[in-house]
Design a protein around this motif. Sequence first.
Motif, short mmCIF file in Angstrom:
data_model
loop_
_atom_site.label_atom_id
_atom_site.label_comp_id
_atom_site.label_asym_id
_atom_site.label_seq_id
_atom_site.Cartn_x
_atom_site.Cartn_y
_atom_site.Cartn_z
N ALA A 1 0.85 -1.20 0.00
CA ALA A 1 0.00 0.00 0.00
C ALA A 1 0.88 1.24 0.00
O ALA A 1 1.97 1.24 0.57
CB ALA A 1 -0.92 -0.01 1.22
N TRP A 2 0.36 2.31 -0.62
CA TRP A 2 1.11 3.56 -0.79
C TRP A 2 0.28 4.74 -0.32
O TRP A 2 -0.93 4.79 -0.54
CB TRP A 2 1.45 3.72 -2.27
N TRP A 3 0.95 5.72 0.31
CA TRP A 3 0.35 6.99 0.71
C TRP A 3 1.23 8.12 0.20
O TRP A 3 2.46 7.99 0.17
CB TRP A 3 0.27 7.12 2.23
N GLY A 4 0.64 9.26 -0.13
CA GLY A 4 1.42 10.43 -0.50
C GLY A 4 1.56 10.62 -1.99
O GLY A 4 0.82 10.05 -2.80
N GLY A 5 2.53 11.45 -2.38
CA GLY A 5 2.75 11.76 -3.78
C GLY A 5 3.43 10.64 -4.53
O GLY A 5 4.04 9.74 -3.94
N SER A 6 3.35 10.72 -5.85
CA SER A 6 3.88 9.64 -6.69
C SER A 6 5.20 9.99 -7.37
O SER A 6 5.76 9.16 -8.09
CB SER A 6 2.86 9.27 -7.77
N GLU A 7 5.70 11.22 -7.13
CA GLU A 7 6.90 11.65 -7.83
C GLU A 7 8.05 11.88 -6.84
O GLU A 7 7.84 12.06 -5.64
CB GLU A 7 6.64 12.93 -8.62
N LEU A 8 9.26 11.88 -7.37
CA LEU A 8 10.45 12.15 -6.57
C LEU A 8 10.31 13.50 -5.87
O LEU A 8 9.81 14.46 -6.45
CB LEU A 8 11.68 12.15 -7.47
N ASN A 9 10.73 13.55 -4.62
CA ASN A 9 10.70 14.76 -3.78
C ASN A 9 9.30 15.15 -3.32
O ASN A 9 9.11 16.24 -2.78
CB ASN A 9 11.37 15.95 -4.47
N GLU A 10 8.32 14.27 -3.53
CA GLU A 10 7.00 14.45 -2.93
C GLU A 10 6.89 13.53 -1.72
O GLU A 10 7.27 12.35 -1.81
CB GLU A 10 5.89 14.13 -3.93
N PRO A 11 6.40 14.03 -0.57
CA PRO A 11 6.30 13.18 0.62
C PRO A 11 5.51 11.90 0.33
O PRO A 11 4.44 11.95 -0.31
CB PRO A 11 5.56 14.07 1.61
N HIS A 12 6.04 10.77 0.77
CA HIS A 12 5.38 9.50 0.48
C HIS A 12 5.70 8.48 1.58
O HIS A 12 6.62 8.66 2.38
CB HIS A 12 5.80 8.97 -0.89
#
Length: 343
Positions: free
Chosen positions: A292-303
């Motif tokens: 499972a994933w939470w947060g942004g999907s790109e580099l430098n986005e909190p995840h």
Amino acid sequence: MPNTPRRLVATTLSLFAILGATACHAFETEAQPGAAMAQSAARFLETLDYSQKLQATFSYEDPERINWHFIPRERKGVGLWDLKGAAFDSANALVASGLTAAGYQTVLQVRSLEEVLYLFEGGDEAERRTKRHPHKYYISIFGNPAGKSVWGWRFEGHHLSLNFSIKNGKIISSTPEFIGANPGQIDAGPGRILRVLGKREDVARQLLKAAPDDQQSKLWLSKEAPNDIRGGGIAQPVVDDAKGVRYADMTPEQQKLLKDLLAEYLTAMPATVVKQRMQQINKGGMDDVHFAWWGGSELNEPHHYVVQGPTFIIEYNNTQNSANHVHAIWRNLAGDFNLPATE
């Protein structure tokens, strides 16, 4: 010195079918890593003076054994920065005995990041030097490595907590295993980028992006990421029901990526530990391992992401310092520190 790849242990061959060929580098051979740890620990203790030995040693039942954390704080044990010569060398040899060559290299890189923080952070120079130092890491021995009863050891400091229990020369517990990185990325120009735990992020992001449209909402639970992993400093895993998408319900591409992600986490541990963990995963059923994933999907986005099966949980967080500060942990749902999870 760290173990170097020489041959693959025959008993790990069955694991390749689960993790895939990319996992091969995780299985650096060592027939009896528990025995090697005992020998390394005994040599280490022999190099210490009386005062240092008092600092370094505890009974196996001492509450200090489960007093772990990855934050910069005062710690018990004997610090690397208080050791010189043979004592310093034997301390590093003990740490290496619990890791593969790749794992030991990662530990050295994590420690080296303390010098970066020392340079980046403001304030009094002496205070910064005391707080941020690549040798401000501590070894603690619990019980008698030379005896036949259970004993353990810990190597810990900022962003590192390695915990082992050994009995009769066999590793019976290797969790919690925490490795973090701050900064998560250092960019010194073309060809000079360091991302100590970069693969743990990249493979997981590939897995997220490989999800079919009709699977996205079940796998990608929120565009907001939790602030950190759960259970920091707590003796046993903090978990709830597994969330996300099961391995059995993934596409073949996703299944391969999940195997690759597991392999990336396992590269730090000796082959014996990898075998133990995979046996437990097989027993619980690979089909029931969730991602499972939470947060942004790109580099430098909190995840943030979680890989959870019936027997283990991996929790990863990169939200601090503009998503350039990584926390990652592997925990045993049956219980860390060779203790039942119910305690």
